[in-house]
Design an enzyme around this catalytic site. Sequence first.
Site, PDB file in Angstrom:
ATOM      1  N   GLY A 170       0.840  -1.188   0.000  1.00  0.00           N
ATOM      2  CA  GLY A 170       0.000   0.000   0.000  1.00  0.00           C
ATOM      3  C   GLY A 170       0.875   1.237   0.000  1.00  0.00           C
TER       4      GLY A 170
ATOM      5  N   GLN B  35       3.221   9.961   1.423  1.00  0.00           N
ATOM      6  CA  GLN B  35       4.488   9.223   1.367  1.00  0.00           C
ATOM      7  C   GLN B  35       5.293   9.551   0.109  1.00  0.00           C
ATOM      8  OE1 GLN B  35       2.467   5.250   2.358  1.00  0.00           O
ATOM      9  NE2 GLN B  35       4.482   5.040   3.301  1.00  0.00           N
TER      10      GLN B  35
ATOM     11  N   CYS C  48       6.190  -0.197   7.153  1.00  0.00           N
ATOM     12  CA  CYS C  48       5.788   0.967   6.370  1.00  0.00           C
ATOM     13  C   CYS C  48       6.983   1.427   5.554  1.00  0.00           C
ATOM     14  CB  CYS C  48       5.335   2.077   7.323  1.00  0.00           C
ATOM     15  SG  CYS C  48       4.802   3.573   6.479  1.00  0.00           S
ATOM     16  N   LEU C  49       6.754   1.727   4.280  1.00  0.00           N
ATOM     17  CA  LEU C  49       7.865   2.161   3.427  1.00  0.00           C
ATOM     18  C   LEU C  49       8.501   3.450   3.939  1.00  0.00           C
ATOM     19  CD1 LEU C  49       6.355   1.400  -0.102  1.00  0.00           C
ATOM     20  CD2 LEU C  49       8.199   0.147   1.051  1.00  0.00           C
TER      21      LEU C  49
ATOM     22  N   HIS D 121      -4.259   1.051   7.569  1.00  0.00           N
ATOM     23  CA  HIS D 121      -2.912   1.622   7.659  1.00  0.00           C
ATOM     24  C   HIS D 121      -2.765   2.806   6.683  1.00  0.00           C
ATOM     25  CE1 HIS D 121       1.670   1.030   7.905  1.00  0.00           C
ATOM     26  NE2 HIS D 121       1.512   1.867   6.882  1.00  0.00           N
ATOM     27  N   GLU D 122      -3.224   2.623   5.450  1.00  0.00           N
ATOM     28  CA  GLU D 122      -3.065   3.687   4.449  1.00  0.00           C
ATOM     29  C   GLU D 122      -3.973   4.877   4.739  1.00  0.00           C
ATOM     30  OE1 GLU D 122      -0.509   3.508   2.763  1.00  0.00           O
ATOM     31  OE2 GLU D 122      -0.181   1.381   3.106  1.00  0.00           O
TER      32      GLU D 122
ATOM     33  N   HIS E 222      -2.553   7.163   7.236  1.00  0.00           N
ATOM     34  CA  HIS E 222      -1.547   8.095   6.709  1.00  0.00           C
ATOM     35  C   HIS E 222      -2.179   9.439   6.337  1.00  0.00           C
ATOM     36  CE1 HIS E 222       2.344   6.134   6.403  1.00  0.00           C
ATOM     37  NE2 HIS E 222       1.817   5.034   5.893  1.00  0.00           N
TER      38      HIS E 222
END
Length: 170
Positions: free
Chosen positions: A46, A51, A94-95, A136-137, A140
């Site tokens: 995701g 991000q 997480c990236l 999660h996304e 953000h």
Amino acid sequence: MAVQPLRIYPDEILRQVCEPVARVDDSVQQLLDDLGESMYAHQGVGLAAPQIGVSRRAVVVDVAPRDEESQLIELVNPRVVEFSEETIDFEEGCLSLPDEAEMVTRPGRVVVEALDRRGKPFTVEAEGLLAVALQHEIDHLDGRLFIDYLSRLKRSLIDRRLRKRQAQAG
Ligand code: NI
């Protein structure tokens, strides 16, 4: 379409509340393309607009195993409208927080409403990994990160580790 560089914690954009998309126009479709390309390039399940440095409410997810056909979902102005009472524990990463992963407890099932890339409303009912990824996304977009669900001790350890690494990276 282009792969975008990732914003890495403690980059401030990751803590901002993103702006709703007023109209799904070319710039939003471009953003969704960039998000999808960047997610696949960085091998995430995701990715959220902040991000890649864009403070607008758009995310992509694809939880299909890498050797299977992709199941890309693009969501504009996504909103969780139903949470289950039963929860699921899942090890999240997480990236934007490289090399960190911790168990997080979340509702195991959610219903999400969003707009697609044409501005048409749709609903996703999700459980398991997809439910986790969507939550999660969407977090953000409100400046919330998975470390916010951890104990203060764990969170501050990760915070220190990532700040040190970012300082070293210059
Ligand atoms: Ni993330």
